[in-house]
Design a protein around this motif. Structure first.
Motif, mmCIF file in Angstrom:
data_model
loop_
_atom_site.group_PDB
_atom_site.id
_atom_site.type_symbol
_atom_site.label_atom_id
_atom_site.label_comp_id
_atom_site.label_asym_id
_atom_site.label_seq_id
_atom_site.Cartn_x
_atom_site.Cartn_y
_atom_site.Cartn_z
ATOM 1 N N TYR A 105 0.820 -1.218 0.000
ATOM 2 C CA TYR A 105 0.000 0.000 0.000
ATOM 3 C C TYR A 105 0.851 1.264 0.000
ATOM 4 N N ARG A 109 0.978 4.144 -2.798
ATOM 5 C CA ARG A 109 0.583 5.511 -2.438
ATOM 6 C C ARG A 109 1.646 6.513 -2.829
ATOM 7 N N GLY A 120 -5.642 2.151 -2.112
ATOM 8 C CA GLY A 120 -6.453 1.168 -1.410
ATOM 9 C C GLY A 120 -7.196 0.244 -2.356
ATOM 10 N N ALA A 123 -4.514 -2.161 -3.915
ATOM 11 C CA ALA A 123 -3.974 -3.080 -2.908
ATOM 12 C C ALA A 123 -5.003 -4.119 -2.489
#
Length: 359
Positions: A105, A109, A120, A123
């Motif tokens: 994650y 990001r 999100g 992932a």
């Protein structure tokens, strides 16, 4: 609250849309689809998505794509910085991660153009990592479920709802749960006071519905009025096609092509437009008036008007080109803001008229 995930996922499995990026849910496909669906309806994005992944099937192909070709593939979707960030991120993937999206994650990001929600989504859906993917749909669903009238534009409200999302998340099916929440918001728990509560698998535990307030939630302040900007366009055609100018490399619609156009505090008269073109080294014969048009951006509205003209000028200033119809279709990415003027039918008609004027 409790028991959200099981009925939600069961509903999702029965009612979800059969979208192409769900048929082949690779991390790359999920990434491209999520970026395209920012500010764009699913129905509008689908043909772009299918064309994009057919030509650029992986991060390596995306990283090596010529920027002009990338902008052409994106033409019509708007918000072109999304495409530029996709390519920047693809370069990072090729440099650091062997051309694959990382199953992490925080690493996702950190990629250009990827925020909390997109990281999100990738992932959880692609890698089964139990992390939230909270977008406007999810904020609306949980504001209604909990009868929460807090301002959903405030960071603390989003953090509180994210905690609730995580409390309900099944650790063995985070992707299905996140997708189901998004789908519920897109198909049933609709915005603008129009929830279809009779179709909702969570209606029985929705506090907002029980209080008779579902239609008034979520709470968010009205958007500020957009600035209206007059833009005067010169649609100049000739034997070699339509005259286009490259926009600056930074700023609004960076690097795209457009007919000569000028922002001002008022619509320019033909004489004022002629003076601006002559100052750039362009001489034209005016042939008519363009119909008014309007294009809405996030924070501004272009109120377009202008004039059409003919020109056979061979030597052009540095940022201008003649684009014939095949090149216009194949090479030059023209923003949809100018679609009322730059179309195959419009250009052909003007060229036929100009053939008489220029001879």
């Amino acid at each position: 609250m409790g028991g959200v995930s099981e009925p939600l996922i069961r509903w999702f499995e029965q009612h979800r849309r059969l979208l192409p990026f769900r048929q082949e849910p690779s991390a790359y496909h999920i990434w491209i689809s999520e970026i395209m669906l920012q500010q764009t309806r699913v129905s509008a994005a689908l043909p772009y998505y299918e064309r994009f992944v057919a030509e650029l099937p992986d991060p390596a192909a995306l990283a090596s794509c010529e920027p002009d070709r990338l902008r052409k593939l994106w033409q019509g979707l708007g918000y072109y910085s999304r495409a530029a960030n996709l390519q920047k991120a693809a370069g990072v993937l090729c440099d650091r991660y062997g051309g694959e999206l990382p199953a992490d994650y925080d690493a996702l990001r950190a990629l250009p153009g990827i925020g909390d929600y997109t990281a999100g989504a990738i992932a959880s859906i692609a890698f089964g990592i139990p992390v939230p993917a909270v977008d406007g749909n999810v904020l609306r669903v949980f504001a209604r479920l909990t009868n929460d009238d807090s301002d959903i534009t405030r960071p603390e409200t989003k953090r509180a709802i994210t905690r609730l999302v995580m409390a309900e998340m099944p650790r063995d099916r985070p992707g299905a749960y996140n997708e189901a929440l998004m789908e519920l918001g897109a198909l049933v728990c609709l915005p603008n006071g129009a929830p279809r509560c009779g179709e909702c698998p969570l209606a029985g535990q929705c506090a907002g519905r029980a209080a008779g307030r579902a239609e008034t939630l979520p709470n968010k302040p009205p958007k500020p009025a957009k600035t209206v900007v007059p833009v005067t366009v010169a649609l100049i055609t000739g034997p070699r096609g339509v005259l286009l100018q490259r926009r600056p490399a930074k700023g609004l619609l960076a690097g795209l092509w457009q007919p000569p156009a000028f922002e001002a505090d008022h619509p320019l008269t033909r004489e004022e437009l002629d003076a601006r073109l002559r100052a750039l080294g362009l001489a034209v014969r005016w042939t008519g008036t363009l119909p008014p048009a309007r294009h809405v951006f996030t924070h501004r509205v272009w109120q377009l008007s202008g004039f059409c003209a003919a020109s056979g000028q061979e030597v052009l200033p540095g940022t201008f080109v003649w684009a014939d119809l095949p090149a216009l279709e194949r090479e030059y990415s023209v923003p949809s803001a100018f679609s009322a003027y730059v179309s195959e039918g419009e250009i052909r008609e003007k060229q036929e008229e100009n053939a008489r004027i220029l001879t």
